[in-house]
Design a protein around this motif. Structure first.
Motif, short mmCIF file in Angstrom:
data_model
loop_
_atom_site.label_atom_id
_atom_site.label_comp_id
_atom_site.label_asym_id
_atom_site.label_seq_id
_atom_site.Cartn_x
_atom_site.Cartn_y
_atom_site.Cartn_z
N VAL A 191 -1.44 -4.69 -5.98
CA VAL A 191 -1.84 -6.10 -5.88
C VAL A 191 -1.00 -6.95 -6.83
CG1 VAL A 191 -3.77 -7.71 -6.09
CG2 VAL A 191 -4.20 -5.34 -5.39
N HIS A 192 -0.52 -8.08 -6.31
CA HIS A 192 0.14 -9.05 -7.18
C HIS A 192 -0.66 -10.33 -7.19
CE1 HIS A 192 2.95 -12.23 -8.47
NE2 HIS A 192 3.44 -11.29 -9.24
N GLU B 281 0.83 -1.21 0.00
CA GLU B 281 0.00 0.00 0.00
C GLU B 281 0.86 1.26 0.00
OE1 GLU B 281 -3.39 2.29 2.71
OE2 GLU B 281 -2.96 0.16 3.06
N ASP B 282 0.43 2.26 -0.78
CA ASP B 282 0.99 3.60 -0.72
C ASP B 282 -0.13 4.57 -1.10
OD1 ASP B 282 0.76 3.33 -3.45
OD2 ASP B 282 2.90 3.40 -3.88
N THR B 283 0.19 5.72 -1.58
CA THR B 283 -0.83 6.70 -1.98
C THR B 283 -0.54 7.19 -3.39
OG1 THR B 283 0.42 8.57 -1.06
CG2 THR B 283 -1.18 7.47 0.39
N THR C 247 -5.74 13.08 -3.23
CA THR C 247 -4.86 12.00 -2.81
C THR C 247 -5.70 10.83 -2.31
OG1 THR C 247 -3.11 13.56 -2.20
CG2 THR C 247 -2.98 11.34 -1.27
N VAL C 248 -5.40 9.66 -2.82
CA VAL C 248 -6.17 8.46 -2.47
C VAL C 248 -5.21 7.34 -2.08
CG1 VAL C 248 -8.09 9.05 -4.00
CG2 VAL C 248 -6.18 7.70 -4.89
N LEU D 226 -5.23 -0.78 -7.18
CA LEU D 226 -6.58 -0.35 -6.84
C LEU D 226 -6.51 0.98 -6.12
CD1 LEU D 226 -8.01 -3.72 -5.39
CD2 LEU D 226 -8.31 -2.82 -7.70
N LEU D 227 -7.44 1.87 -6.44
CA LEU D 227 -7.52 3.16 -5.77
C LEU D 227 -8.79 3.21 -4.94
CD1 LEU D 227 -6.45 5.61 -8.65
CD2 LEU D 227 -5.02 4.36 -7.02
#
Length: 509
Positions: free
Chosen positions: A264-265, A242-244, A258-259, A358-359
């Motif tokens: 995902v792998h 996870e990041d943004t 910003t979301v 994914l956002l």
């Protein structure tokens, strides 16, 4: 139409049978269909009164009430059947059409060229957006759109309608990559609507994926439906990081959005992408080797022709990032081709296999990265409903002169889809446990019943005619039929029919 919102379990099949007027089948006269399916006995409508003109007039009567029908039926189905709508999946599909439609009715979707899902770019189309509940995959809302309407630009309108439908509860809107744009994300954030959608590939270059450390990725306890029956060693697995991500508007003064970005792998995706790349490379190898052999011949006598052919292969096989070519000429001016694949470029491409993003604006306290993925993974369910829309409920060829009739017909089909899905949900809920039943297939293996399979087994039920002292009853020929009727809460000893001028005879219901 409004009666659909207040169905009892026993009436569900009757309404769906009525909507089979538009079902995909060998072309038959409407009157013949009505006699075959006991329309007069059940609904009191003489079969000979039903024809194409009456269908057209019925669609004309429905068209001015579309907004009211869609809103009230969806809301009533949610309340009447206890459908849980905190999570709704939104997507659009297209319906290709033949004809000019040179005088469209104002106020209804326009028939235009667009980007059809069936790749028939030579045909005009109308589009339909459908919202599916996570609970049972029920299409609680739909709307028709112009054939040329962009999917991205319809998100805000759909979001507004779905928020009203789900009120006063908050809901989570799940969609595909068409949901993601700066304007849409800004509108969703300002409206307080939570969402999950995959980031378009153009917004996520390969660089960030290549730099990810798989060892730091969190395993996700999720098994895809396609892997449910496989041994653990052969199942695909998922990992998340996870990041943004920040999106900027077209103007400098536009506020940034910003979301959360969930990286995902999927091992299954990685294997599929690697296999697809291998096939593309092999096909390209064959074409390039043939081209190399043909250089200097009648068809490829110039550098320009060879270059043009390389361009065709590069575009068709999508190998531009790894193909290295060189064209030389001898003393007589005959061209020669040498080529090879850049192994470093191939290795770099393999590093990003299986990754996507994914956002979401879901708070981490409400859903961690793994939970975001799990909530998103129900998205393929809406694709199944699109398949039902164009499969069991597909429209037989119908000549419709105006776009308002097209919009009305889409609503009729979507209402049939609603009932179709409610039948499936009712049967599965009544089963409980693993939601499987035996007897659907000849081998008697346990399966989760689908709406299509339920109606397949109930389609040949017959009514035994009654007398003054002996009422008519439904004749059951297979145990699975009795089981399905019981799950649907239908008493086979009390069939519903109307008093008509003709006596009840043995016929399908």
């Amino acid at each position: 139409m409004r009666e659909v919102a207040h169905l009892t379990h026993g009436q569900v099949i009757e309404v769906l049978v009525a909507n089979r007027l538009f079902a995909s089948a060998p072309l038959v006269r409407v009157g013949d269909w009505a006699r075959e399916w006991a329309v007069e006995e059940v609904f009191g409508i003489e079969a000979d009164l039903l024809n194409d003109d009456r269908i057209g007039r019925a669609l004309d009567a429905v068209a001015p009430e579309l907004e009211h029908i869609v809103g009230t039926v969806g809301a009533s189905a949610i309340v009447g059947f206890g459908i849980d709508v905190p999570r709704l999946y939104w997507d659009m599909t297209s319906i290709s059409l033949h004809g000019a439609y040179e005088s469209p009715e104002e106020g209804f979707p326009q028939v235009k060229y667009g980007h059809p899902k069936d790749r028939r770019a030579d045909l005009k189309q109308i589009q339909a957006g459908i919202a599916i509940s996570a609970d049972g995959g029920i299409p609680v809302f739909h709307r028709a759109y112009d054939g040329g309407a962009g999917e991205v630009s319809q998100v805000v309108g759909a979001m507004t309608a779905l928020r009203e439908l789900a009120a006063p509860r908050d809901f989570l809107m799940v969609g595909d990559s068409k949901l993601i744009s700066y304007g849409n994300l800004l509108a969703l954030r300002e409206a307080g609507v939570r969402f999950i959608a995959p980031a378009p590939a153009a917004k996520i270059p390969d660089g960030p994926f290549a730099a990810l450390d798989m060892g730091q990725a969190q395993p996700v306890d999720y098994i895809a439906g396609r892997d449910a029956g496989k041994p653990p060693a052969k199942r695909g697995h998922y990992r998340v990081l996870e990041d943004t991500q920040t999106l900027s508007g077209p103007r400098k003064r536009d506020p940034q959005v910003t979301v959360r970005r969930i990286l995902v792998h999927s091992s299954a995706n990685a294997a599929a992408q690697q296999a697809a790349r291998t096939r593309r490379l092999e096909k390209a190898r064959e074409e390039l080797d043939r081209l190399r052999s043909a250089c200097g011949g009648r068809h490829y006598a110039t550098v320009q022709k060879i270059t043009a052919r390389i361009g065709v292969t590069t575009s068709k096989r999508r190998i531009g990032s790894c193909l290295v070519t060189s064209i030389s000429t001898d003393e007589a001016g005959r061209p020669a081709l040498t080529w090879h694949y850049d192994q470093e470029a191939l290795a770099a491409g393999a590093e990003v296999d299986g990754w996507y993003a994914l956002l979401t604006i879901l708070a981490a306290a409400d859903a961690d990265a793994a939970e975001v993925l799990i909530r998103y993974k129900d998205q393929p369910g809406i694709e199944r409903r699109h398949s039902d829309f164009k499969g069991p409920l597909a429209v037989a060829p119908v000549f419709l002169h105006h776009n308002q009739r097209i919009a009305a017909l889409i609503t009729v089909i979507c209402l049939a889809l609603l009932v179709f899905c409610l039948i499936e949900r009712q049967v599965r809920q009544a089963l409980g446990g693993d939601q499987t039943v035996r007897g659907l297939y000849p081998d008697n293996r346990p399966l989760r019943p689908t709406g299509r399979m339920v109606l397949h087994h109930l389609a040949d039920l017959r009514i035994r005619t009654g007398t003054a002292t002996d009422p008519p009853t439904i004749q059951i020929t297979r145990g699975v039929q009795a089981h399905l009727l019981e799950l649907l809460g239908i008493d086979e000893t009390r069939p519903r029919w109307l008093e008509t001028s003709k006596p009840m005879c043995e016929t399908r219901v």
